[in-house]
Design a protein around this motif. Structure first.
Motif: not given
Lengths: 977, 202
Positions: A223-226
């Motif tokens: 996951s790179k970002g939310i």
């Protein structure tokens, strides 16, 4: 003049040319192109804001123009919206226009251009569109700042069911972005490699805290970002329902409505909808502070008609409802007051109340409700300010609740609230005679009459019954009637009347007066009639009774019975034309016998017993079994009887008995039938159908056999309880015969014995007559007659017939000489002791183990020397045995008893002694001492011959002790002090 | 009053008097350590309660977004060697700075949540309690630093950089990071104080 004309012409021409010039100038400049177009964005409303000017407009002139606007997205060729905007334009005016974008502006570059056209009537046709302005580019993406992922629009407020477009911008196209709405993935349309848009159709309302939509950028599984947004979905604002206004006092209008759903959202995104009241005639407006009601002050008395608009409003929508009404038609009265009751008596009352005065000459419609005794009555009355109503036909001594409400009579809008009050009517005399019945117990000389009555119902009592008056009047003899007052809770009284006819009147009395009298006449002989009792059967706790109609004048029938177990007399009155009734109460219990008596009441109020019925509401099986006795047991039969068993006090009518008999024989006896018991065993059963037959002869039995029987009564409900069988064994056949023989024999023996007893004198005389006394004999006279002075009759008392030597046993020996009153016990002896019953000269002869009897029968010397001379008769004789034995007869008797008649009888009159027994046993019977004797003397019963055997030779040597003991023994003075 | 009652009253009065007196270093460390341990027990409850009220994806089971960070909040994670080689003063002032920022952030999160979730008194109470405890720990640490003779770090407004126009989602994320970091910093403070406790035994 010519000059004037020329001048005039020139003027006109000039004017014309000027006009022409003007037109040419305008024509040259047209179309007027919009210039200085600037486009800005409003992120909150997701709108493009355009502002521009139109150059070269005539000074101080307003012209109507139309602007066509084109909006493209991403690239200029992709036109997403085209529209016209008409407005009047002034010189040097900056024009504004907004456009709301469905797609969040942040997600795409937008391009805007416009052109215009003159649309003014002052300019002749044709008008031409101006050229397009240059494309104006709007891009917000550059201002997004750092970050790899952005989702738009942020915190948008939409209404439930609307369509929303969201989008994300991903800076890195390498990232895989997935988006979710409340955890569910959504799929969109890619606008460019960085931007994807999602069209959400008809978004649902999930919660007032908003709906989360988020996108997650990832590369592979990392996951790179939310990033996400909260979409605030508002419920659709509803139109207020049931909007109405009314007044209670012509000063305030109270308006109410149902607000419906609250559309407030969290995060202060949208507050609850507001409500505003607007009255169109007065033009006044009021913001309501409550969500479902509002008060409007009436300021002008003259205003009769009102037109109200209720406006509900939130950020997204506005809704309104309207009502138009006349004030006087919306009067909701305040509830009446001062409710009172006047002139309250037993059956009627006047109710009064007041109404809050509204205006003069107002007529009110009032409604009265009267609640009492479980009933409700309603009355309507039209009044002015003061109300009054006459309440009639009321029950005495009853609590009522009356309440009233009013409304405007001329324009009914709605009833006021109720105002009520309780009141109680006064008592009246009881309206009905008490229901009275009696039971009569006839005794010699008088009868005891117990009167019973039922308490009057509330309807008839008309108040609290305080006492009952019982008036007894003798009908046969003129006398004063007797009055008894019985305080109220009592429901019976006892009267003792003599054998006359009496009339008894019973009245119930309350504080106001007495009830009508209930009359009963007790005849001289009230219940002498013998009536047969009939059995009836109850069903389901009820009894159906019927009886023969009674000839003559009957004013009614009475059925009475006793309740169990309370033993309370109950009765039921039945009309004269009825000859049957059903008695049904909850008090009837199964297994209890109820006796019903049916009386006819004559016109003279005399009750006459007609019929008796008895029965059970439900019969039960007998609760116990009889106690059975077995009689007349023979080898072939026995009789069972249970005479004590009462058939009356049973929980059902006893119909008979079952006798069960078990025997080893498989076959049942005649009259018996085979039956299987509850435990599965087989037996024989005999049924007795007559309840009064309480005995059974069981015969044809085998002798010496065992039988088991069990007797149980039965009712229609079944048999008595299971119990154990009783065992009976038939006797032997011969034993009875034996009894037949033995009994007479015993009888005979007894008879003989009695006869013998009675005739004992005779038998004695016959069988063993008395020995004649020589002194009294006739021989004496004969002797005297011969005068022989030497010849005397031997006196028995002078003789010591014999000497007995008793050899005492060793120490511890008890020597008992059982006399008539003495026994000697010598415990101190440690050496063998010997009791010598010897002639006194031989007193110290040594003891020996034998009892030696000197048989004087054969002792010629002794015989010769004379019997008597051998016996020491001098007073010097030591107090040996003679001291013990008071007389030689005693000695003899003692010897007789203890030594098996060793000496036998010594007939005094015979010269020769008969020595009967030749044997003597050792005197000592005490065996305890024997083992202590180390040298047991040889058991020897020696018959002493006439040889003179020195005693010492045959006997062990006596010790001093032994001799002492002998002496001691022989010295009674030592022992019997 | 009888003499024993007088004595009782005296003993009741004594503790406040004694607490006013300066307490020893070991005692300060012990108090701070106890508080940090107590806080550690409740940090995960706070985080879970917070997430439960925020909706998906926060309330999804196993939610974790370590990439979410706040520039205004120093990260609690550090290389062990770096952390271990720090001297007491540095370690304490780092923790102090973090808890100072945390108290301000917890106040911000509580304000946000009272706006978004007004009907959730449990969450609001837990956020308020967490802030008070963080302040308590700050006080305890200050006492230790005073006892050690270390200079106090200047108080600064770490939240001055927070933009108030943040969107609802951003504020939810901020709350998440704050409650998460509160837990991480509490864990770290326990380790910091354990180290100090070993160094300055009672």
């Amino acid at each position: 003049m010519a000059l004037f004309v020329v001048f005039q012409t020139t003027f006109f021409l000039t004017l014309l040319s000027l006009r022409t010039y003007q037109s040419e100038v305008l024509a040259e400049r047209l179309p007027l192109t919009p210039v200085s177009l600037k486009v800005s964005t409003n992120s909150i409303h997701q709108s493009l804001h355009l502002q521009w000017t139109v150059h070269n407009l005539p000074y101080h002139q307003e012209l109507k123009m139309v602007f066509q606007i084109q909006i493209s997205r991403i690239e200029t060729s992709n036109v997403v919206w085209v529209g016209n905007y008409s407005t009047t334009v002034k010189w040097n005016q900056v024009l504004h226009w907004s456009w709301e974008s469905e797609l969040p502006l942040e997600c795409a570059t937008h391009f805007v251009r416009m052109k215009s056209v003159m649309d003014d009537a002052s300019f002749p046709e044709p008008n031409f569109w101006s050229n397009w302005s240059s494309w104006e580019e709007v891009s917000v993406q550059d201002s997004l700042g750092r970050g790899i992922l952005f989702v738009f629009p942020k915190d948008k407020l939409v209404e439930e069911g609307s369509n929303v477009t969201i989008c994300y911008v991903s800076r890195n196209i390498q990232n895989n972005v997935s988006c979710y709405l409340e955890g569910k993935q959504i799929h969109g349309e890619q606008l460019d490699p960085h931007v994807t848009a999602f069209n959400l159709n008809s978004v649902p309302f999930i919660r007032n805290r908003g709906t989360n939509i988020y996108c997650e950028a990832s590369q592979g599984n990392v996951s790179k970002g939310i990033e996400g947004i909260v979409l605030f979905v508002s419920k659709v604002l509803e139109e207020p329902k049931d909007f109405s206004c009314e007044t209670q006092d012509f000063k305030t209008l109270h308006c109410t409505w149902d607000p419906g759903t609250d559309t407030a959202l969290g995060w202060s995104k949208q507050p609850s909808q507001s409500y505003t009241l607007f009255e169109s005639f007065s033009g006044e407006k009021k913001l309501c502070t409550h969500k479902n009601w509002c008060n409007w002050q009436i300021t002008q008395d003259s205003q009769e008609t009102y037109n109200f608009t209720l406006i509900a409003e939130n950020y997204l929508r506005k809704r309104s409802v309207n009502i138009l009404f006349n004030l006087t038609h919306r009067v909701y009265l305040m509830n009446p007051f001062s409710v009172n009751f006047e002139n309250v008596n037993a059956t009627n009352a006047i109710m009064t109340w007041k109404v809050h005065s509204m205006r003069n000459n107002f007529t009110y419609l009032c409604q009265i409700e009267l609640h009492g005794e479980g009933k409700m009555m309603q009355y309507d009355v039209s009044i002015k300010v003061n109300g009054e109503y006459f309440l009639s036909e009321l029950e005495p001594a009853t609590e009522y609740m009356a309440r009233v409400r009013c409304a405007d009579a001329s324009h009914f809008w709605k009833w006021s609230e109720w105002s009520g009050q309780n009141f109680t009517t006064l008592e009246a005399a009881p309206s009905e005679a008490p229901d009275v019945w009696r039971s009569v117990n006839s005794e010699p000389g008088n009868h005891t009459v117990t009167l019973f009555w039922k308490p009057l119902s509330k309807l008839h009592a008309n108040g609290k019954i305080l006492f009952y008056n019982v008036v007894v009047e003798n009908l046969d003899k003129p006398s004063r009637s007797e009055l008894r007052s019985i305080p109220a809770p009592a429901n019976s009284t006892k009267l003792i009347l003599d054998r006359c006819s009496y009339q008894i009147c019973v009245t119930a009395n309350n504080s106001v007066g007495a009830s009508p009298a209930s009359i009963i006449v007790i005849s001289v002989d009230p219940e002498n009639k013998e009536v047969e009792e009939e059995r009836i059967a109850g069903t389901d706790g009820r009894f159906s009774l019927s009886w023969k109609p009674q000839p003559g004048d009957i004013i009614g029938y009475v059925v009475d019975w006793c309740d169990h177990p309370q033993d309370v007399l109950q009765w039921k009155n039945v009309g004269p034309n009825t000859t049957s009734t059903v008695i049904s109460t909850d008090a009837f219990r199964p297994g209890v016998r109820y006796d019903f008596r049916i009386y006819g009441l004559s016109t003279k109020r005399i009750a006459c017993l007609l019929e008796k019925k008895t029965g059970y509401s439900q019969e039960l099986a007998p609760s116990d079994n009889p106690h059975v006795l077995v009689d007349m047991l023979t080898s072939h039969s026995f009789t069972l009887s249970w005479k004590d068993y009462s058939t009356e006090s049973q929980p059902g009518f006893i119909q008979g008995y079952h006798v069960y008999l078990k025997s080893k024989a498989r076959q049942c006896h005649p009259r018996f039938q085979k039956a299987v018991l509850s435990d599965g065993s087989e037996c024989c059963k005999y049924k007795i159908d007559n309840p009064e037959e309480k005995a059974l002869i069981v015969d044809n039995l085998k002798p010496e056999s065992s039988y088991e029987f069990f007797v149980t009564p039965f009712t229609s409900a079944g048999e008595g309880p299971n119990a154990t069988f009783t065992k009976v064994t038939t006797p032997d056949e011969h034993s009875s015969m034996l009894i037949h023989i033995l009994l007479p024999m015993v009888f005979c023996v007894l008879l003989i014995m009695i006869v013998c007893y009675l005739k004992s004198q005779w038998i004695k005389e016959t069988c063993y007559p008395d020995i004649p006394d020589p002194y009294k004999s006739s021989i004496l006279s004969l002797i005297k007659f011969k005068e022989n002075p030497h010849l005397t009759i031997m006196n028995v008392s002078d003789c010591i017939p014999d000497a007995i030597e008793v050899v005492s046993k060793p120490e511890g020996t008890k020597i008992q000489i059982l006399g008539t009153r003495k026994s000697l016990t010598e415990t101190e002896l440690t050496k063998p002791n010997y009791l010598y019953l010897l002639p006194t000269e031989k007193n110290h002869s040594g003891p020996g183990p034998c009892i030696c009897f000197e048989n004087f029968t054969y002792n010629q010397a002794a015989s010769d020397s004379g019997f008597c001379g051998h016996v020491p008769v001098s007073p010097k004789a030591p107090p040996s045995m003679l001291g013990l034995m008071t007389s030689p007869e005693n000695v003899l008797k003692a010897l007789e008893k203890n030594y098996m008649n060793s000496l036998g009888e010594v007939p005094a009159g015979e010269t020769s002694l008969n020595y009967v027994s030749q044997l003597a046993s050792p005197m000592s019977g005490d065996k305890d001492s024997l083992p202590t004797n180390p040298v047991e003397p040889p058991h020897c019963s020696e018959y002493k011959m006439q040889m003179a055997v020195p005693l010492r030779l045959a006997l062990p040597r006596p010790t001093e002790n032994s001799s002492l003991s002998s002496i001691t023994l022989l010295d009674p003075g030592e022992h019997y002090r | 009053l009888p003499p024993p009652a007088h004595l009782c009253l005296l003993t009741l009065l004594l503790p406040p008097l004694s607490s006013a007196a300066p307490i020893s270093l070991a005692e300060s460390i012990s108090q701070a350590y106890s508080l940090a341990l107590y806080m550690q027990k409740n940090t995960s409850v706070l985080l879970q309660t917070y997430l439960q009220y925020q909706g998906s994806p926060f309330s999804d089971p196993g939610f974790s977004a370590p990439e979410l960070q706040l520039s205004s909040l120093p990260p609690a994670t550090a290389f062990f060697k770096t952390w271990r080689t720090l001297d007491d003063g540095e370690r304490l002032s780092l923790a102090q700075g973090a808890f100072l920022a945390l108290t301000q952030h917890l106040q911000l999160v509580r304000d946000d949540q009272s706006d978004l979730n007004p009907g959730s008194p449990i969450l609001l109470a837990q956020l308020g309690t967490a802030r008070l405890r963080a302040q308590g720990l700050l006080g305890n640490m200050a006492a230790i630093m005073t006892a050690l003779g270390l200079p106090m770090p200047p108080e600064e407004d770490t939240l001055g950089l927070v933009t108030f126009g943040a969107s609802a989602f951003e504020r939810k994320c901020l709350g998440y990071v704050v409650t998460r970091e509160y837990g991480h910093w509490t864990d770290r403070a326990v380790r910091d104080l354990a180290l100090l406790k070993a160094k300055y035994p009672a």
